[in-house]
Design an enzyme around this catalytic site. Sequence first.
Site, PDB file in Angstrom:
ATOM      1  N   HIS A 180     -10.704  -5.287   9.562  1.00  0.00           N
ATOM      2  CA  HIS A 180     -11.186  -5.150   8.183  1.00  0.00           C
ATOM      3  C   HIS A 180     -12.493  -4.362   8.110  1.00  0.00           C
ATOM      4  CE1 HIS A 180      -8.510  -8.406   6.668  1.00  0.00           C
ATOM      5  NE2 HIS A 180      -8.719  -7.842   5.519  1.00  0.00           N
ATOM      6  N   GLU A 188       0.819  -1.217   0.000  1.00  0.00           N
ATOM      7  CA  GLU A 188       0.000   0.000   0.000  1.00  0.00           C
ATOM      8  C   GLU A 188       0.852   1.266   0.000  1.00  0.00           C
ATOM      9  OE1 GLU A 188      -0.699  -2.668   1.778  1.00  0.00           O
ATOM     10  OE2 GLU A 188      -2.656  -3.249   1.005  1.00  0.00           O
TER      11      GLU A 188
END
Lengths: 323, 335
Positions: A129, A60
């Site tokens: 998440h 990322e």
Amino acid sequence: MAEITMREAISQALWEEMERDERVFIMGEEVGLWGGTYAVTRNFYDHFGAERVRDTPIAEGVIVGAANGAAMAGLRPVAELMTINFAFLAMDQIVNGSAKIRAMFGGQFTVPIVIRAVGGGGRQLGATHSQTPDVVFAHFPGMKVIAPGTPYDAKGLLKAAIRTDDPVLFIENATMYQSKGEVPDGDYVEPIGVSKVQREGSDVTIITYSKGLQLSLQAAEELSSEGIEAQIIDLRSLRPLDLGPAIESLKQTNRAVIVEEGWRSYGVGAEVAARLYEEAFDYIDSPLKRVAQVEVPLPYNRELEQMALPQIGDIVKAVREVL
Amino acid sequence: MEAQEDLQLNLNEESLLEMYGLIVLSRRLDERTWVLHRQGKIAFHISGIGHEAAQVGAAMALRRGQDWVVPYYRDLAMMLALGLTPKEFMLGVMGKKGEPSSGARQMPSHWSIRRMNVVSHSSPVATQTPHASGIGLAIKMRGDDAIVLTSIGEGATSQGAWYEAVNWAAIHKLPVVFMVENNLYAISVRQDRQMAVEHVADKAAGLGLPGVTVDGLDALAVHRAISEAAARARAGDGPTLVEAMVQRMTPHSSDDDDRSYRPRAELEALKAQDPVRLQRDKLMDMGLLSEQAETEVQERAAAQVEEAIKFAASAPYPEVSEASYPVYAGDRADG
């Protein structure tokens, strides 16, 4: 006008902007061959090719970091983060890069990037998440943070995000891709940083955005059957934050509830309430109420997860309390 | 012998003397800035003393103004070679209005100068490396005739961001040269506590790009290595990692006192390998620099430094209102 899903609205915005401007390209995990974790970029790879729909390594930091670099060098990247929870791995590039490059270098370099990230709980994906950390990113001057609640706004605001010369975090709620709404045919752009009345009413003001809008609209129907009409203000973007319509509404209702999916402490409700007390104190007849997530890491078990997330009943209860 | 080859192949006498002049200028400017700090006249300085030869050698291997450079905070000599003036540098350390990197918004030595295609990091180290890979991607996608040189200290090659960015450039054969200025110290931590490999260049093998180690005290050796890496990048053959072994002859920054971790004898020994002196001796051996010319180079540098200090000292500070823009696109542009 056509009724389409949130997924289709976002997909259309990306597709049309890539057709319009060849500097726009997509990069992220699984965006290419696979068509995106939430299928937003399905068929893009075949149509636009591997150069403009770039599958990246699981990294990322470089997804956002290289997007920052490419933007400084004249392209307009749309960087996709599979979930907003992974944005923490790119935090420095967002906070110290995207948000600051223009100011830090005296306006010599601009970072016209869009970071698309999927946020929100409710899909039994566990504590790391399922977060709704939108305010974390909205804290930083230099960023724009958009979180639409309808397909119409998703399409118009994503197009605006791609066209603005500022860095934008565009947050899509994971449970809303299938929700439907009317979207006009052809090209249109919605202004960033302008909130919007999504339901008329004169008894109470509900200020919300994204998933909170969906819940609030349902709560308003329930309240309506009791004769209570809520006016719903959709913030649509958290930075810039436009409270004009909320204050106009308060002048009539004198009562407000703020609904967000994220945690209460230091949240959207905290910011909105503080500003309403600063800017519209004279119109407030009852203490403002906040509806938000219970302050725990979100559990996996469905019942536990739903217990922690704000529910329609919580909004109805809060409205009754301020009346 | 190699120097003679450089003279024939890449660099003429004039450019060798230009390189030496820049190395001397950088040293004088850097030393004088330490003095300004000790006199309480500036808030912060981060030094490149001991790195100058490598930096000038690298810069001279580029198409200056066309290629992109994503440097780090020790790169004063590199910036001077790319066109930064001593006056501009002094505006920076003094935090004066019109300082070219940021209008005095960012710390000194965080170089970002549009006219030179230079943009640097935010301060957390290695954050510039993903930017360099992204700029390399843009160059490749647009078909521009340019490459990117990005520099970094060996300490920052421990960062995840560095690996992510180098890996990604290697996958896509992006036109990037990753230059590592290895001075053996990450502030106080010596190289053997930073990495298990002997050379930073060894890390390249795990990422699939060539890695070379060169003597960073020799401007011509660095010039040669960066020229080769730049040629590979320009030909579409992908990135190269070039590690230049340099010396940090000062504390990390003006906020650091290295007496607690660095033996004085070690620093004393570095003086025998001072890159400024080494370049001077080399040019004299080649018969390109006379004693008189050397004196002129030194005097010219000293005069430029004093002129820059005088200029910057009398320059105004930014208006307080300049702090509030340009944060967003709609904000008032910086005049």
